[in-house]
Design a protein around this motif. Structure first.
Motif: not given
Length: 269
Positions: A98-120
């Motif tokens: 069981d797996e799911i995928d979520i696509d993240f947009v990496l914003h500039t400047p990065a918000g907290p969620a974008s920053a998390w996704a960039g370093r996940a």
């Protein structure tokens, strides 16, 4: 017209299993977890709420008891402790494992969620609020059975949903789609069996492009539009007033609003 089933949602404890860059500012994060055996969705634009930890935290901070009062309990946590909550679209669901995928947009400047996704990294822990039944009110794409033309419009935040919709539409379904991305390298081939014409824009002119475009003749069109709230509302007015599309056959979703964080947007609703 089809209608959603008002159905319960539940929390899922998940961890990252892998990440993959899809473009300069797009990353796909795959999650797994024992709870996912209870995750069910038949939607192509299934909306989810993801809870993420702050830097330095090993897991998102949420109330210990996730009952009916979880929202108030979460709001009462200190700002620098309370888990970051953001809305995303389910991009993929697999079984065994069981797996799911979520696509993240990496914003500039990065918000907290974008920053998390960039370093996940693999093993990072998150919490997901998602559906426990396949048909639920967080599925918005619901074309009537008699639809003879599907119109899709979205910015980068809507790209995962539009990609899923296109992949699921049947062969022969006529589709016109407009997609606005900030970087041309984020534009990519989208898999679909439908009779689809897809227009990409990188200069912010996607809204104007749809307004100016001649549309194929159709007696029963259905439109799904999502992205920045102001643009979505303007486009809905255009489709209803100038194109004459029945408002009941237009689904519009404001994923974000210019100048507002998601917390501010939720507070304004």
């Amino acid at each position: 017209m089809t209608t959603a089933v008002a159905a319960p949602f539940r929390f899922f404890a998940l961890h990252v299993v892998r990440t993959r860059r899809l473009g300069p500012s797009l990353v796909r994060v795959s999650f797994a977890g024992e709870d996912l055996r209870h995750f069910l969705s038949d939607g192509w634009d299934q909306s989810l709420s993801l809870f993420l930890p702050h830097p330095g935290q090993t897991a998102p901070a949420v109330p210990l008891e996730l009952g009916d009062g979880w929202w108030q309990g979460w709001r009462e946590l200190p700002d620098d402790v309370r888990a970051v909550m953001r809305s995303y679209t389910l991009r993929g669901l697999r079984r065994d494992p069981d797996e799911i995928d979520i696509d993240f947009v990496l914003h500039t400047p990065a918000g907290p969620a974008s920053a998390w996704a960039g370093r996940a990294r693999a093993g990072d822990r998150v919490l997901l609020l998602g559906p426990a039944v396949a048909d639920n009110r967080a599925i918005r794409f619901r074309p009537p059975d008699d639809t003879d033309l599907v119109l899709l419009w979205g910015d980068e935040t809507a790209l995962p949903a539009i990609a899923s919709i296109l992949a699921a539409l049947p062969a022969g379904q006529r589709v016109r789609a407009w997609l606005d991305v900030r970087d041309a390298r984020n534009a990519r081939d989208l898999v679909t069996a439908a009779d689809a014409e897809i227009s990409w824009r990188t200069d912010g002119s996607c809204l104007d492009a749809l307004r100016a475009a001649p549309l194929p003749s159709a007696e029963r069109p259905y439109a799904w539009i999502a992205g920045e709230s102001g643009s979505v509302k303007a486009l809905r007015r255009h489709l209803a007033h100038e194109r004459g599309i029945d408002r009941r056959r237009i689904t519009f979703v404001g994923y974000w609003r210019q100048g507002l964080t998601e917390e501010q947007l939720r507070a304004a609703q």
